[in-house]
Design a protein around this motif. Structure first.
Motif, mmCIF file in Angstrom:
data_model
loop_
_atom_site.group_PDB
_atom_site.id
_atom_site.type_symbol
_atom_site.label_atom_id
_atom_site.label_comp_id
_atom_site.label_asym_id
_atom_site.label_seq_id
_atom_site.Cartn_x
_atom_site.Cartn_y
_atom_site.Cartn_z
ATOM 1 N N LYS A 179 -4.493 -7.845 -5.349
ATOM 2 C CA LYS A 179 -5.632 -7.464 -6.194
ATOM 3 C C LYS A 179 -5.313 -7.808 -7.642
ATOM 4 O O LYS A 179 -4.224 -8.261 -7.973
ATOM 5 C CB LYS A 179 -5.922 -5.963 -6.080
ATOM 6 N N PHE A 185 -1.038 -5.910 -0.067
ATOM 7 C CA PHE A 185 -2.368 -6.152 -0.612
ATOM 8 C C PHE A 185 -2.230 -7.078 -1.809
ATOM 9 O O PHE A 185 -1.173 -7.133 -2.450
ATOM 10 C CB PHE A 185 -3.008 -4.843 -1.088
ATOM 11 N N HIS A 206 0.855 -1.188 0.000
ATOM 12 C CA HIS A 206 0.000 0.000 0.000
ATOM 13 C C HIS A 206 0.893 1.240 0.000
ATOM 14 O O HIS A 206 1.816 1.343 0.812
ATOM 15 C CB HIS A 206 -0.899 -0.002 1.236
ATOM 16 N N ASP A 208 -9.910 -1.005 -2.755
ATOM 17 C CA ASP A 208 -8.997 -1.022 -3.900
ATOM 18 C C ASP A 208 -8.847 0.369 -4.490
ATOM 19 O O ASP A 208 -9.106 1.382 -3.822
ATOM 20 C CB ASP A 208 -9.455 -2.059 -4.934
ATOM 21 N N VAL A 229 -6.928 2.561 -1.564
ATOM 22 C CA VAL A 229 -5.641 2.193 -2.158
ATOM 23 C C VAL A 229 -5.183 3.237 -3.168
ATOM 24 O O VAL A 229 -4.006 3.587 -3.237
ATOM 25 C CB VAL A 229 -5.737 0.805 -2.830
#
Length: 272
Positions: free
Chosen positions: A113, A111, A104, A222, A232
């Motif tokens: 994603k 994280f 991050h 996100d 994010v």
């Protein structure tokens, strides 16, 4: 006796050095702590992050966090001197649809994603559909995703359900769709219901940065939420740790060590 102790210490030191090099340069272990990437990744999945996929930056240095013993050593503590250039050694850019672990940009937490937007792209959500550079990303109905309403993972959080507030042990349902990006990458996304982030303004991805989203769209922090409001936001290239390629094993219990809760159908499963 002292010679034996000396040899033992040397062996341990060498082993730690080898493990450190392995983790810094090749692969980093990662345990999925939340449901933001369901159903691609489940809480309790254990995988290795391929650090060679995109080259190396300060974020490639290991973080060592063991709360029980008060250990919290960050990648910046090891390699912070290299932070700020947004360059990478042997750098290779992520592709749209890759599942990526990144730090991050503000908190430094890891994280995981999916890459949706590349530098220069425009992204917008309209009623749960991605508009990528002004064109709707294809979605097709794939039925329902079902799981048991129970406390999951080490944090013990229950899942969120599209079929309302169901009791423990009941069936928790979400809508499932297959999403297909322009480069042909397909994956499933989940929908719980109408949420604020199903419709957004237009995001323009800055040069050298990326836009990430979770597959469990209504349960994901996100890039749709800016960093200034706790999200994010855009992620710089240098903050990327590596690509998630394959699940090694998976535990449906509260601990990875609870081997009797391991999911036999997820051994060495490819991350797609």
């Amino acid at each position: 006796m002292w010679a034996s102790i000396k040899e033992t210490v040397k062996t341990v030191v060498y082993a730690l050095l080898i493990a450190g090099v392995f983790r810094t340069l090749l692969f980093q272990p990662f345990w999925i702590p939340s449901g933001s990437m369901k159903e691609t990744l489940l809480i309790g999945d254990f995988l290795f992050v391929n650090k060679m996929a995109y080259g190396y930056s300060y974020a490639s240095c290991p973080s060592i966090v063991i709360p029980r013993f008060g250990i919290n050593v960050d990648a910046e503590d090891f390699c912070g001197v290299f932070k700020g250039s947004n360059d990478r050694l042997f750098g290779s850019e992520p592709e749209r649809g890759d599942v990526v672990v990144f730090r991050h940009p503000v908190t430094g937490r890891d994280f995981i994603k999916r890459v949706i937007g590349l530098p220069g792209d425009t992204i917008q959500m309209q009623n749960g559909i991605i508009l990528l550079n002004g064109t709707a990303v294809a979605q097709s109905d794939a039925g329902l995703f079902s799981e048991t309403m129970e406390y999951q993972g080490s944090s013990g959080n229950p899942p969120r359900c599209a079929n309302g507030a169901v009791g423990l042990g009941a069936e928790c349902l979400k809508q499932r769709f297959v999403e297909t990006l322009p480069n042909g990458v397909e994956y499933t996304v989940l929908n719980i219901g109408n949420r604020d982030l199903d419709t957004t303004g237009i995001f323009t991805v800055p040069e050298g940065q990326y836009f990430f989203m979770g597959d469990n769209r209504d349960n994901s922090s996100d890039s749709r939420v800016p960093q200034i409001t706790g999200g994010v936001g855009f992620v710089p290239f240098e903050d990327i740790v590596g690509r998630a390629d394959r699940i090694m094993f998976s535990s449906s219990g509260r601990s990875l060590l609870a081997f009797w809760t391991w999911r036999s159908d997820r051994y060495f499963k490819a991350v797609e």
